[in-house]
Write a protein that holds these residues in place. Structure first.
Motif, short mmCIF file in Angstrom:
data_model
loop_
_atom_site.label_atom_id
_atom_site.label_comp_id
_atom_site.label_asym_id
_atom_site.label_seq_id
_atom_site.Cartn_x
_atom_site.Cartn_y
_atom_site.Cartn_z
N GLN A 171 26.94 -40.64 39.54
CA GLN A 171 26.08 -40.57 38.36
C GLN A 171 24.62 -40.52 38.83
O GLN A 171 24.10 -41.47 39.38
N GLY A 172 23.99 -39.38 38.61
CA GLY A 172 22.63 -39.18 39.08
C GLY A 172 21.60 -39.70 38.08
O GLY A 172 21.76 -39.55 36.87
N PHE A 173 20.52 -40.28 38.62
CA PHE A 173 19.45 -40.80 37.77
C PHE A 173 18.14 -40.06 38.03
O PHE A 173 17.20 -40.19 37.27
N ARG A 174 18.06 -39.34 39.13
CA ARG A 174 16.79 -38.72 39.51
C ARG A 174 16.75 -37.23 39.20
O ARG A 174 15.81 -36.73 38.59
N VAL A 175 17.76 -36.48 39.59
CA VAL A 175 17.71 -35.02 39.50
C VAL A 175 18.05 -34.57 38.08
O VAL A 175 19.08 -34.98 37.53
N PRO A 176 17.24 -33.71 37.46
CA PRO A 176 17.54 -33.22 36.11
C PRO A 176 18.87 -32.49 36.03
O PRO A 176 19.35 -31.94 37.03
N ARG A 177 19.44 -32.44 34.83
CA ARG A 177 20.77 -31.87 34.64
C ARG A 177 20.86 -30.42 35.12
O ARG A 177 21.79 -30.05 35.82
N GLU A 178 19.92 -29.59 34.71
CA GLU A 178 20.00 -28.17 35.06
C GLU A 178 19.86 -27.98 36.57
O GLU A 178 20.51 -27.11 37.15
N VAL A 179 19.01 -28.79 37.19
CA VAL A 179 18.79 -28.65 38.63
C VAL A 179 20.04 -29.04 39.41
O VAL A 179 20.47 -28.33 40.32
N ILE A 180 20.65 -30.17 39.07
CA ILE A 180 21.83 -30.62 39.82
C ILE A 180 23.01 -29.68 39.57
O ILE A 180 23.82 -29.42 40.47
N ALA A 181 23.10 -29.12 38.36
CA ALA A 181 24.17 -28.16 38.09
C ALA A 181 23.98 -26.89 38.92
O ALA A 181 24.96 -26.33 39.45
N TYR A 182 22.75 -26.45 39.06
CA TYR A 182 22.46 -25.25 39.85
C TYR A 182 22.76 -25.51 41.33
O TYR A 182 23.44 -24.70 41.99
N ALA A 183 22.30 -26.65 41.86
CA ALA A 183 22.54 -26.97 43.26
C ALA A 183 24.03 -27.16 43.55
O ALA A 183 24.51 -26.81 44.64
N SER A 184 24.77 -27.66 42.57
CA SER A 184 26.20 -27.93 42.78
C SER A 184 27.02 -26.65 42.96
O SER A 184 28.18 -26.71 43.38
N ARG A 185 26.44 -25.49 42.66
CA ARG A 185 27.14 -24.24 42.93
C ARG A 185 27.43 -24.08 44.42
O ARG A 185 28.33 -23.33 44.82
N LEU A 186 26.67 -24.79 45.26
CA LEU A 186 26.85 -24.68 46.70
C LEU A 186 28.00 -25.56 47.21
O LEU A 186 28.48 -25.36 48.33
N LEU A 187 28.43 -26.55 46.43
CA LEU A 187 29.40 -27.53 46.92
C LEU A 187 30.71 -26.92 47.42
O LEU A 187 31.23 -27.36 48.45
N PRO A 188 31.31 -25.94 46.74
CA PRO A 188 32.56 -25.38 47.28
C PRO A 188 32.42 -24.83 48.69
O PRO A 188 33.39 -24.82 49.46
N ALA A 189 31.22 -24.39 49.05
CA ALA A 189 31.00 -23.83 50.39
C ALA A 189 30.63 -24.88 51.42
O ALA A 189 30.92 -24.72 52.61
N ILE A 190 29.99 -25.98 51.00
CA ILE A 190 29.47 -26.94 51.97
C ILE A 190 30.27 -28.24 52.02
O ILE A 190 30.25 -28.94 53.03
N ALA A 191 30.97 -28.59 50.95
CA ALA A 191 31.77 -29.83 50.92
C ALA A 191 32.86 -29.66 49.87
O ALA A 191 32.78 -30.20 48.76
N PRO A 192 33.90 -28.89 50.19
CA PRO A 192 34.91 -28.50 49.20
C PRO A 192 35.57 -29.64 48.45
O PRO A 192 35.89 -29.51 47.27
N GLY A 193 35.76 -30.78 49.08
CA GLY A 193 36.49 -31.86 48.42
C GLY A 193 35.62 -32.82 47.65
O GLY A 193 36.12 -33.81 47.09
N LEU A 194 34.32 -32.56 47.59
CA LEU A 194 33.39 -33.51 47.00
C LEU A 194 33.18 -33.23 45.52
O LEU A 194 33.01 -32.08 45.11
N ALA A 195 33.17 -34.30 44.72
CA ALA A 195 32.94 -34.14 43.28
C ALA A 195 31.46 -33.87 43.02
O ALA A 195 30.59 -34.46 43.66
N ALA A 196 31.19 -32.99 42.08
CA ALA A 196 29.80 -32.69 41.72
C ALA A 196 29.20 -33.87 40.97
O ALA A 196 29.89 -34.57 40.23
N ALA A 197 27.90 -34.09 41.18
CA ALA A 197 27.22 -35.19 40.51
C ALA A 197 26.95 -34.83 39.05
O ALA A 197 26.77 -33.66 38.71
#
Length: 658
Positions: free
Chosen positions: A495-521
């Motif tokens: 649960q993120g408190f610092r990064v805005p919703r749109e920003v963390i959603a945009y950055a999370s597009r990278l997760l499948p490539a950099i940490a496949p098993g990690l849940a998006a914040a």
């Protein structure tokens, strides 16, 4: 409270000058701990308990209100006015809810602006039907602009964070936290809590916070003092292993091998390689008598010490005592009555010292590593079956060094020397160690940190998705095993408190490539944040970046311009030419200078209200491989607290377009 301490007269209460100096030092520490912090309010909350102590198991006092603050405050009569946030009676401020009120009838939060009380908000916990409502003051505090160093989060700690903060000192905790989940703050507040709950123990054994670089340590250095804790050491891993001057660099391949845990076995073999079996007896002369210990008996002692696998230096110190004991046995058999003083004298005799020097020679860790990296045959002998010939060639120096002082040591070499030093003599262990950005450490670096808390506990903080070194760990279990804490509990903050919703959603597009098993914040931020992606022509890139910075400066708070290393000089010149003053990482922001130019490799752990990200493709290309580059980009994207503007001329990485 401070005036009372300053007024103490100790001239007639100490037995001698030593006691007087110690007591005066303690008084000065107490005065420093009670210093006024103009923008740090003493209390931020209040709890109204329902029942008297002991009633239905309740801990609170009937009708009594407890003000919760950063430290304990008492009045002139010694009665408490503010309760330390770490005290058990304060815990419901963080964990009580309408479903579980914990005997609290009302919880009040206070809001401050520049140290002035400007608002308060009450929450009735007895109204279970109303449901838990989001706190506006809490939301306001989370979204307050950042200027200057990192702030404490003592007024906004969430229940899942509080569970980690108050975890016992007996066990190690590993926190996997997505960007903006507050893992660094949780680690620092855990230190403050442990110092409160176990002050005497940690005063003896010590505490240490380890960060990735000096800029990061400078950014967090005011958090613990604001909580009244002034004596917590801070260091980087490089500081811990600073046995030699580092001025060389390894190739990525060499650094990977030197950081591999297999190097511990190579070093263990090398350290013990000087031990030889005796080929002649030891003869000790005492007065008119000569006492002889045969070679075969000394060989048994040597083999027994080797089999025990104790540290090299401890075994070397034990050997002369073993030989001396054998002499004492012969003395007793001859009718003499030697005591411990005689044994010590025999152990220090010329004959015994000469034998130990030949059998178990002293080892200089730096010289040993120098020899390993310089001599082909020596490395081959001790790396056989551990490192392949190709790996041995990779780590061996092309130009062998002549001495420790002239050697071109790398950061990885310093870690090897630290390992060798511990094989010779035990490293001092601290009571508690906090390791932040832990995902970037090599196995050998984990071992170096683990040596500093072998008899203590640790708090490990990191995010697998933000691992940007070639040796970054892909598993916390593996990392904890290298650290020597395989039993540690792994907690996850999403649960993120610092990064805005749109920003963390945009950055999370990278997760499948950099940490496949990690849940998006996810983000609890009500504001989606200012988010924009602007593509410009290549020849207009610098101007567009400068304009984005100028626009960001029209808002309140700090601004970070993050760019690839090779763009630093060009962008710095462009900002200067445009009349925009800018800072380097580690320089403190102020009302006059709020813009920091940050090379992407130094952005980790930092945060800014507004981030301008220059050319994402260049950030990715600046790393040895695409995956590491995408992780570096993920870090850069998630430094924003309120707004993110991406300016690019080259096409964006494909992973961001999905």
């Amino acid at each position: 409270m401070r005036a009372d301490v300053e007024a103490l007269d100790i001239k007639d209460v100490t037995a001698n000058w030593v006691n007087a100096v110690v007591l005066q030092s303690q008084i000065e520490d107490r005065i420093a701990a009670l210093a006024d912090l103009a923008h740090t309010p003493l209390f931020f909350g209040r709890l109204d308990y329902l029942h008297a102590p002991g009633a239905d198991g309740a801990e609170g006092a009937e009708g009594e209100q407890f003000y919760i603050g950063r430290r304990h405050v008492h009045d002139a009569d010694g009665d408490p006015m503010v309760i330390d946030w770490r005290a058990p009676v304060s815990q419901p401020f963080y964990r009580a809810s309408k479903k579980d009120p914990q005997d609290v009838g009302l919880r009040r939060r206070f809001g401050y602006t520049g140290g002035e009380l400007t608002a308060y908000e009450d929450e009735d916990l007895t109204d279970a039907a109303g449901g838990d409502q989001a706190s506006r003051l809490l939301q306001s505090e989370i979204e307050r602009p950042r200027v200057g160093p990192m702030r404490d989060i003592v007024a906004t700690i969430q229940p899942e964070q509080d569970e980690i903060v108050r975890a016992g000192i007996g066990g190690t905790v590993c926190v996997q936290g997505a960007p903006g989940t507050g893992k660094t703050a949780v680690g620092l507040h855990r230190v403050a809590y442990l110092l409160y709950a176990h002050r005497e123990r940690l005063a003896r054994t010590g505490t240490l916070v380890i960060g990735p670089n000096r800029s990061f340590l400078h950014y967090i250095e005011q958090v613990l003092p604001a909580l009244g804790e002034l004596n917590v050491a801070q260091a980087t891993v490089d500081d811990l292993v600073a046995h030699v001057d580092v001025w060389g660099n390894d190739s990525p391949a060499a650094a990977m091998i030197k950081g591999d845990a297999r190097m511990a076995e190579v070093l263990r073999r090398a350290v013990r390689s000087g031990v030889t079996m005796p080929d002649e007896a030891v003869v000790v002369v005492r007065g008119s008598r000569r006492w002889r210990v045969p070679a075969y008996e000394i060989e048994e002692m040597v083999r027994e010490l080797l089999a025990r696998d104790i540290r090299y230096g401890a075994a070397r110190e034990a050997l002369p005592q073993r030989i001396a004991h054998a002499v004492l046995v012969r003395m007793e058999e001859a009718g003499e009555a030697p005591d411990d003083r005689v044994q010590d004298a025999v152990a220090r005799s010329t004959a015994v010292k000469a034998a130990v020097k030949a059998i178990w020679p002293a080892v200089d860790p730096a010289k040993l590593v120098l020899r390993l990296l310089s001599e082909k045959e020596f490395l081959a002998e001790h790396a056989e079956g551990v490192l392949s010939p190709a790996e041995q060639r990779e780590i061996r120096w092309a130009k062998p060094a002549r001495s420790v002082r002239t050697a071109k040591w790398s950061a990885a070499d310093a870690v090897l020397i630290d390992e060798a030093s511990d094989l010779v003599a035990r490293t001092h262990s601290l009571g508690h160690v906090v390791l932040d950005e832990a995902q970037d450490l090599s196995p050998m670096q984990y071992r170096a940190v683990g040596r500093r808390c072998t008899t203590g506990s640790a708090t490990i903080l990191g995010d697998l998705a933000q691992g940007t070194t070639p040796w970054a760990t892909s598993s916390w279990r593996e990392a904890l095993a290298h650290l020597g804490k395989p039993e540690a509990a792994v907690e996850e903050l999403t649960q993120g408190f610092r990064v805005p919703r749109e920003v963390i959603a945009y950055a999370s597009r990278l997760l499948p490539a950099i940490a496949p098993g990690l849940a998006a914040a996810t983000s609890v931020r009500e504001s989606p944040g200012d988010f924009a992606v602007r593509q410009v022509a290549a020849d207009a890139l610098d101007a567009a970046v400068v304009e984005a910075c100028r626009r960001a400066l029209s808002y309140e708070g700090s601004i970070g311009l993050i760019a690839a290393d090779d763009r630093f000089g060009e962008l710095g010149a462009a900002l200067t030419a445009a009349g925009l003053p800018w800072l380097r990482p580690g320089e403190e922001t102020s009302a006059e200078a709020r813009l920091t130019l940050v090379p992407a490799p130094l952005a980790k752990g930092l945060e800014y209200d507004h981030v301008v990200l220059d050319e994402p493709a260049a950030v990715v290309a600046g790393e040895p491989d695409e995956r590491t580059g995408l992780r570096r980009l993920y870090v850069a994207l998630t430094r924003a607290v309120s707004g993110l503007t991406i300016v690019h001329a080259q096409p964006l990485p494909a992973q961001l377009l999905g």
